[in-house]
Design a protein around this motif. Structure first.
Motif, PDB file in Angstrom:
ATOM      1  N   ASP A  86      -5.469   4.297  -7.471  1.00  0.00           N
ATOM      2  CA  ASP A  86      -5.499   3.294  -6.405  1.00  0.00           C
ATOM      3  C   ASP A  86      -4.970   3.835  -5.089  1.00  0.00           C
ATOM      4  OD1 ASP A  86      -6.573   1.577  -8.217  1.00  0.00           O
ATOM      5  OD2 ASP A  86      -4.835   0.222  -8.331  1.00  0.00           O
ATOM      6  N   ARG A 191       0.093   4.610  -5.373  1.00  0.00           N
ATOM      7  CA  ARG A 191      -0.320   3.407  -6.096  1.00  0.00           C
ATOM      8  C   ARG A 191      -0.698   3.809  -7.521  1.00  0.00           C
ATOM      9  NH1 ARG A 191      -3.610   0.231  -1.190  1.00  0.00           N
ATOM     10  NH2 ARG A 191      -1.801  -0.993  -0.510  1.00  0.00           N
ATOM     11  N   TYR A 351       7.924  -8.453  -1.296  1.00  0.00           N
ATOM     12  CA  TYR A 351       6.775  -9.174  -0.745  1.00  0.00           C
ATOM     13  C   TYR A 351       7.010 -10.680  -0.770  1.00  0.00           C
ATOM     14  CZ  TYR A 351       3.653  -5.086  -0.531  1.00  0.00           C
ATOM     15  OH  TYR A 351       3.061  -3.892  -0.205  1.00  0.00           O
ATOM     16  N   GLU A 375      -2.633  -3.571   3.047  1.00  0.00           N
ATOM     17  CA  GLU A 375      -1.533  -3.908   2.145  1.00  0.00           C
ATOM     18  C   GLU A 375      -1.973  -4.051   0.684  1.00  0.00           C
ATOM     19  OE1 GLU A 375       1.500  -4.094   1.638  1.00  0.00           O
ATOM     20  OE2 GLU A 375       2.329  -3.640   3.606  1.00  0.00           O
ATOM     21  N   ASP A 376      -0.950  -4.099  -0.158  1.00  0.00           N
ATOM     22  CA  ASP A 376      -1.130  -4.269  -1.592  1.00  0.00           C
ATOM     23  C   ASP A 376      -1.824  -5.595  -1.890  1.00  0.00           C
ATOM     24  OD1 ASP A 376       0.030  -3.159  -4.329  1.00  0.00           O
ATOM     25  OD2 ASP A 376       0.254  -5.337  -4.358  1.00  0.00           O
ATOM     26  N   ASP A 377      -2.600  -5.636  -2.973  1.00  0.00           N
ATOM     27  CA  ASP A 377      -3.290  -6.872  -3.360  1.00  0.00           C
ATOM     28  C   ASP A 377      -2.319  -8.045  -3.449  1.00  0.00           C
ATOM     29  OD1 ASP A 377      -5.717  -5.537  -3.549  1.00  0.00           O
ATOM     30  OD2 ASP A 377      -5.547  -5.204  -5.705  1.00  0.00           O
ATOM     31  N   TYR A 378      -1.121  -7.781  -3.943  1.00  0.00           N
ATOM     32  CA  TYR A 378      -0.166  -8.866  -4.153  1.00  0.00           C
ATOM     33  C   TYR A 378       0.242  -9.519  -2.832  1.00  0.00           C
ATOM     34  CZ  TYR A 378       3.721 -11.401  -6.316  1.00  0.00           C
ATOM     35  OH  TYR A 378       4.561 -12.390  -6.761  1.00  0.00           O
TER      36      TYR A 378
END
Length: 834
Positions: A86, A191, A351, A375-378
């Motif tokens: 990722d 990631r 987050y 940014e991160d999916d979360y």
């Protein structure tokens, strides 16, 4: 039928080493070289003291990571086995069992390889060789007869003199330094890395479009990407979380990648709304493909909403307004940078706190700034859940880029990858090409500097700019996410020139960089202000985390200067504003406190100015909500997550109803800004109080404010209002009450000219489950009441507030201190007494 697709994350038994050295050390994946060196005691924490200076050698070395793994029969027996990274940061060669399978050169892309033929049941060796980004990119800089602008690249701090090489790497720009961040050029598997194995069919993507959305009906079109091993018939179906069927279709799949479309309607959909306007309702779609005995399911949460950007020409210039579900929405928010220089350290809890802190001060938008990361999916999932709209920059900021040839194609794949990854999030409101690159060309002298060398250099660089920001990126957005607008740059007021206040979005820095007084915010008008700010230091308890030695407690000490990336100029600006707006603080701790109050006052002034102009102006995003390390900066929350004064004051300034007094042309005017979608009526009260809290004059009236407007509801000459009182000896309390109570305190003079009296602030303390409830009062008007405890693991529900005599303020304090220690540690500071 069970899902036949299996995923195994490779997290265990990683080791790393410097290529030139022989010792393998344990490593954490996801991670970075820097964090692994810290964990092994090789380097100290670069965020503490002057330690950053001593770790600049790391980015000039090559590093290698390795792990060994086996797979069970359920994986090994599958027809397809892929390895998927990722995130690889940045120049990385990946080997499995000594075969090169991936050659990565972009931190922002996902990388994958078919490894079925290389895979063994046991003792598979996976190696990732990271090339030094310095060694890869310095030769590119050396080879050019001209150089690309990269204003914030701190090459000199990295021992590279003027070789600003950040523009050659598709890597987070802020890693090379910024005017609020350190130079820590990382490498690593940043990631997760996974094995994915399957037979026959796998869903690789689902794009959920919403071609028609209304309160009555939503039309949904899902484009489903399916990888098939062989030709054959399959059933594709979408259901909800309860198993109810939305749509299904029997389709013929061909070997390779297939695209299947399902369409359905949802009657009376529960629409997704941003924070403050309604619930951010989400739907869960379970998409399933069944082929013979194999199946795969793809679960997606998304919201049903329609958003567009209104940019019509008008009598003033060009508007810039977001419309959500048919409603014009005033955007209230901030610009967002990565929460850490070492990105794998940004945990889910970080987050969650960051997004909740935005929600808790009534924000409805964040701009993900172009010098960081996609940014991160979360992060986006949280914004979906909390109703925070996202203005998403592509990752370009304050620089010019050699966007041609292989690099341009690399950027194309980066854009496709991230647009496809993020397009189903209802929070995504805008795709923006870059941060400040166009203003740099036209307004900061970049164009002229290149033309002065050779006109053809400028022509080449500008063509690269146009190819990237006027052609490639809008083409990607148009093809893969056409429902969302593309905006070429921020700020942007049209083609062929720099930004202008009357069109598009604008970054306003005359307050701060140009030394204009804070009151100048009240004399400005913008269509959408997407950047502005005022620096402050973190509070003293935070400073002690990175500068623990008392001999460093001076803003000009080596440690404090290292944690002030604006340099001497920025510190002098802070001092200049403090002297012109406040009074000289008596010591270091007082300077930190007053500086925070100054930043809070500045942001309050700016926000209220923008909101009073609602209808002409449609948004205010201050710079910035967070920090990536402990530093003096424009952030409203420091690196440790502690709210600064600006963040506390912003909560009232961003409420759905704003009562905003302002002196203009000798009159006190009071505006009520109504962000609700319904009108409101209630009582307005204007009181003139002296410093003892006595009411010297008062006006009340019933007012009605229509939905979604700003309205001037009260105006009176200041002399008449004061009734012989002096402007420096009174405070104005403006209050509006409908179903709730809204208030604001206004001073007619800057703080240094107000004649505050010495005040005693007292409190009652009540024990509650996770801390204490304080009931606070003061005998005189108390300016900027600041409560503090030792350390940074506590939280105050309100702080830096003003107290009117006779009023009682309740503040909840989260702490595990016992009552005696709490009383001993609690410190109350007010501007009156310092």
């Amino acid at each position: 039928m069970a899902n036949n697709v299996q995923r195994v994350e490779l997290r265990s038994d990683w080791q790393f080493k410097q290529v030139r050295q022989g010792n393998w050390l344990p490593a954490i994946v996801p991670g970075t070289v820097h964090t692994d060196l810290m964990a092994n005691g090789i380097i100290p924490d670069p965020f503490i003291g002057l330690n950053e200076r001593g770790v600049q050698w790391i980015d000039k070395e090559d590093w290698i990571y390795r792990t060994a793994f086996g797979v069970d029969e359920s994986i090994f027996s599958k027809h397809n086995v892929w390895i998927e990274f990722d995130g690889l940061d940045t120049y990385a060669d990946v080997y499995l069992n000594d075969s090169l399978i991936i050659k990565a050169d972009n931190m922002f892309r996902r990388w994958k390889a078919d490894i079925r033929q290389l895979l063994k049941r046991s003792d598979n060796e996976l190696k990732v060789y990271f090339h030094s980004p310095v060694k890869v990119d310095v030769p590119k800089w050396d080879a050019l007869p001209y150089h690309y602008e990269a204003a914030n690249d701190q090459s000199e701090n990295g021992g590279l003199f003027d070789k600003k090489i950040s523009i050659f790497a598709r890597k987070a720009g802020y890693h090379y330094g910024w005017d609020w961040g350190p130079r820590l050029v990382t490498s690593g598997i940043w990631r997760k890395v996974s094995l994915v194995a399957w037979n026959d069919v796998r869903i690789t993507d689902v794009y959920t479009e919403q071609p028609l959305v209304s309160k009555a009906k939503a039309k949904i079109r899902q484009t489903i990407e399916i990888f098939a091993d062989a030709d054959g018939m399959a059933m594709v179906q979408t259901t909800d979380h309860a198993g109810n069927n939305y749509a299904d279709k029997k389709v013929k799949l061909e070997k390779g990648v297939n695209t299947v479309t399902l369409e359905f309607c949802i009657n009376k959909p529960k629409l997704w709304w941003c924070n403050g306007l309604g619930k951010p309702n989400l739907y869960t779609f379970n998409v399933k493909v069944q082929k013979d005995d194999s199946s795969d399911t793809y679960t997606q949460r998304t919201g049903i909403r329609f958003i567009k950007l209104l940019t019509q020409k008008d009598e003033w210039g060009q508007e810039f307004c977001f419309e959500l579900n048919g409603v014009r929405v005033f955007m209230k928010g901030a610009d967002y940078i990565p929460c850490d220089n070492f990105l794998p350290r940004v945990t889910k809890s970080v987050y969650e706190k960051t997004i909740q802190d935005a929600v808790d001060v009534n924000m409805n938008m964040l701009r993900v700034w172009g010098g960081g990361i996609y940014e991160d999916d979360y992060f986006y999932e949280l914004c979906d859940e909390k109703g925070i709209l996202i203005w998403q920059d592509f990752m370009f900021a304050c620089s010019l880029y050699p966007a041609s040839g292989a690099l341009l194609e690399n950027i194309r794949q980066e854009a496709i990858d991230n647009v496809r990854r993020l397009r189903n999030h209802p929070c995504i409101a805008l795709w923006c090409g870059n941060n400040e690159c166009q203003d740099g060309w036209y307004n900061w002298g970049w164009k002229k500097r290149l033309e002065d060398q050779k006109p053809e250099y400028a022509e080449k660089v500008w063509k690269e700019y146009e190819d990237l920001f006027y052609h490639l990126l809008p083409e990607v957005v148009g093809k893969y996410h056409s429902a969302i607008a593309y905006w070429p740059s921020s700020p942007f007021g049209g083609y062929g020139h720099g930004s202008i206040e009357t069109s598009g979005d604008y970054h306003y820095w005359a307050v701060w960089h140009a030394k204009k007084p804070i009151s100048e915010y009240n004399n400005t008008r913008f269509r959408f202000c997407s950047e502005y700010g005022m620096q402050s230091f973190p509070e003293f308890e935070s400073v002690k985390q990175f500068a623990p030695q008392p001999n460093d407690w001076d803003i000009y000490s080596d440690v404090m200067m290292s944690h002030q990336r604006g340099g001497m100029h920025a510190n002098q600006l802070i001092e200049s504003y403090l002297l012109s707006e406040y009074k000289r603080p008596k010591d270091f701790e007082s300077l930190l406190y007053v500086g925070q109050l100054m930043q809070g006052d500045a942001m309050k002034t700016a926000i209220e100015s923008h909101r009073r102009e609602k209808g002409y102006c449609w948004g205010t995003l201050l710079w910035q909500i967070n920090d990536c390390w402990p530093v003096a900066s424009w952030a409203t929350r420091d690196y440790y997550g502690r709210w600064k004064a600006a963040h506390y004051l912003m909560r009232n300034s961003y409420r759905d109803i704003l009562v905003s007094p302002i002196e203009k042309d000798g009159n006190l005017q009071v505006y009520i800004v109504n962000d609700r979608l319904t009108s409101t009526s209630g009582q307005l009260s204007i009181k003139v109080l002296d410093m003892d809290g006595a009411v010297r004059n008062q006006h009340t009236k019933q007012v009605r404010v229509p939905a979604n407007v700003s309205k001037n509801v009260f105006s009176v000459p200041v002399k008449q209002l004061l009734n012989h009182e002096q402007t420096d000896q009174v405070v104005i309390l403006a209050e509006f009450t409908d179903r709730e109570h809204y208030g604001n305190i206004y001073y007619l003079k800057p703080p240094k000219d107000v004649k505050f009296k010495k005040s005693a602030v007292v409190y009652q303390m009540i024990k509650v489950v996770d801390g204490y409830r304080l009931v606070i009062s003061a005998d005189k008007v108390a300016r900027g009441v600041f409560l503090s405890l030792d350390g940074t693991d506590n939280f105050f529900s309100d702080n830096y507030f003003d107290l009117i005599p006779g009023a009682k303020k309740q503040v909840y304090v989260k702490t595990d201190l016992n009552e005696d220690d709490f009383r001993k540690q609690l410190k109350i500071t007010i501007l009156n007494n310092i």
